[in-house]
Each structure stands twice: as structure tokens, then as C-alpha cells.
Design a protein around this motif. Structure first.
Motif: not given
Length: 302
Positions: A247-253, A258-261, A276-286
Motif C-alpha cells: 500500500q505504501d508503494y502504490v500510494d507513493l507512486l 499524478p499525471a500518469a495512469n 487504490y488511490p485515483p489514477g491507479v488500476t489493478w489489472l486482474r487478468s490478461l
């Protein structure tokens, strides 16, 4: 190695219910028992199940497949390679045979199967529908300590070579700043097969890619992002780690870019526990990843 019936189901793709039926009706397998009377299967039984399942997906009756001895089964499987396979079974056939050959460290056999799959399923079809499911199955078995790590590493090394060759065969795409993809692994991650597959699929779709690979420290990532201004950052977290650390790593990124997906994939147990903070997406599958490649306008906005 000793395998439970659940382990066999994980690697073969055959349900526990069907394995038990095949065992009871046709004598497909002969499990051993521990001193505590717990059933288990050895490497030979696993390889036999993979061969039986392969023949089943090639269109043979289970009763016939189970009646064959090891040599006859192998000969019949060799006849199927490169032959006509039913549409709904052709991917599973190659998956089973490649896994089987990896258990005996047969590099030549794996290379032949992958080459034949290229002919039958196409290069992209092989990577998406054969190689990727194999990595998922073997990775789960390795994490559960039900598979010898050397077998997983052996097959991964071969697949890695194939992916590098496939990537090298594509012409690099040069994109404008702010339009491309930046691919990396955190500095404590070194298994880059999934990242290489993502790189291949993006390049094949004509997307510009900057590939940094494994073990990238944050300062190096920041320097590259400043120079290339990527629209999308993609990374994997496959190691088991405390959820708080992830969580700390994702929040830091999220805060630093902030301008990137920001997109990530990997260990379901860890990633499924994150906020997941705004702008961060978990890809669950291919399929999630392919959907974003095909429809970039649907990318979540940071």
C-alpha cells in the motif's frame, strides 16, 4: 515430489471430480498413501494424468487413453502434434504437453511444442492462450510449494528466451512524449516474464514502450519518467509481502506521478487487499490488459 489431488487439478486443468471419476472407472491413476493413510501422487502419476488429459483434448475417449501404457500414450501424443485439433481444445492440448515436458526438463520437446503452437495458434495466440495460462498454473503451484522451483525456473527461462526473440522481431515504435508506456518492476522484484509478455503485446499493437525491466529503484524510475513523460506506468508485484508495504508503494507512486495512469498486476492475495488511490488500476487478468490496449480511450484517468 508429492502431489495432492488438488495439485493435480491445478496443473492439469482437470477438475478434482473428474480425476476421481477417471481413477475409479478407468484406473487412470494409482495413488500412494502415507503412513497416516493420506492419498498422494508422485511425478509419474502427474505426468500420466497430463498425457491422458492431452489425449482427451486431442479427441480420444478417456476409456481408451486410460488403457494405454506409457510408451503407447507417448507415441499417440506425438502423432497429434501439429495435427488437427478441435477448436475448443487446441490451447489446452499444448498447455498440458508443455507442462509435461517441463517436468522432465526436455528443452527440445518444449521448443518443438511452442513452434507447433505458433503454426496452429499463431504467435500472439500462443503467448496469450498457451504461455500465459502455463505461467499462471506453474506460478500458483510454486507459491503453494507444490512444484519444484527448478521446474518453474527451467520453463520460465525458455519462455523468456522466446519472448525476447519475439520482441526483437518487432520494429520499435517511437511515440510523442506523454503517449507511451513505461514498464518496470520494483527494486525487490526480479521475475520479469509477465512484464516481457506485456511489452510484446504492447509493441505488437503499435504502442511505444520504454522497458526498464526488474529491480528498478524509485530514483531511476523518476529520472526516466521525467525524460520520457509516459502516459502509462505498468508494473508487477508478484512477491508475497505485507499489505501495508504494498500500500505504501502504490500510494507513493500515485503521489509522485499524478499525471500518469498507473497500472499493476501480480499477487492476487496482496493486490486484492489494497485501497487504490485515483489514477491507479489493478489489472486482474490478461483480458483486462488487452481491453486497455484495444480501447485506450477507456483508460481510467488519473
Amino acid at each position: 515430489m508429492k502431489y495432492s489431488i488438488s495439485d493435480l487439478a491445478q496443473l492439469s486443468g482437470i477438475s478434482v471430480h473428474n480425476i476421481r471419476i477417471w481413477e475409479r472407472r478407468y484406473g487412470a491413476l494409482k495413488p500412494s498413501r502415507t503412513e497416516g493413510n493420506t492419498r498422494y501422487y508422485d511425478d509419474e502419476q502427474l505426468k500420466r494424468l497430463l498425457c491422458i488429459a492431452g489425449l482427451y483434448h486431442a479427441g480420444h475417449k478417456i476409456s481408451r487413453a486410460c488403457a494405454l501404457d506409457k510408451d503407447d500414450m507417448s507415441a499417440l501424443l506425438l502423432e497429434q502434434i501439429g495435427g488437427a485439433l478441435l477448436e475448443e481444445h487446441r490451447f489446452e492440448y499444448f498447455i498440458l504437453q508443455i507442462v509435461n515436458q517441463s517436468l522432465v526438463y526436455n528443452e527440445a520437446g518444449i521448443n518443438e511444442l511452442i513452434s507447433d503452437s505458433f503454426q496452429v495458434n499463431g504467435v500472439q495466440g500462443t503467448y496469450k492462450h498457451v504461455i500465459y495460462p502455463i505461467l499462471v498454473r506453474m506460478g500458483l503451484m510454486w507459491l503453494n510449494e507444490s512444484l519444484c522451483p527448478s521446474q518453474e525456473h527451467f520453463l520460465s527461462a525458455i519462455i523468456r528466451q522466446k519472448l525476447l526473440a519475439a520482441i526483437d522481431s518487432l520494429n520499435p515504435v517511437v511515440g510523442e512524449p506523454g503517449s507511451g508506456w513505461l514498464l518496470f518492476l520494483p527494486e525487490d522484484e526480479d521475475h520479469d516474464i509477465g512484464l516481457l509478455l506485456a511489452s510484446y503485446l504492447l509493441r505488437a499493437a503499435g504502442r511505444p514502450v520504454v522497458y526498464l525491466g526488474p529491480k528498478v529503484p524509485l530514483f531511476a524510475l523518476a529520472n526516466t519518467a521525467d525524460a520520457t513523460k509516459p502516459q502509462n506506468l505498468l508494473f508487477f508485484m508478484t512477491r508475497a509481502r505485507p499489505v501495508a508495504d504494498a500500500q505504501d508503494y502504490v500510494d507513493l507512486l500515485s503521489a509522485q506521478f499524478p499525471a500518469a495512469n498507473i497500472l499493476l498486476s501480480g499477487n492476487i492475495k496482496v493486490l486484492g487487499s489494497l485501497d487504490y488511490p485515483p489514477g491507479v488500476t489493478w489489472l486482474r487478468s490478461l483480458a483486462d490488459f488487452e481491453s486497455l490496449i484495444a480501447n485506450p480511450t477507456e483508460m481510467p484517468k488519473p
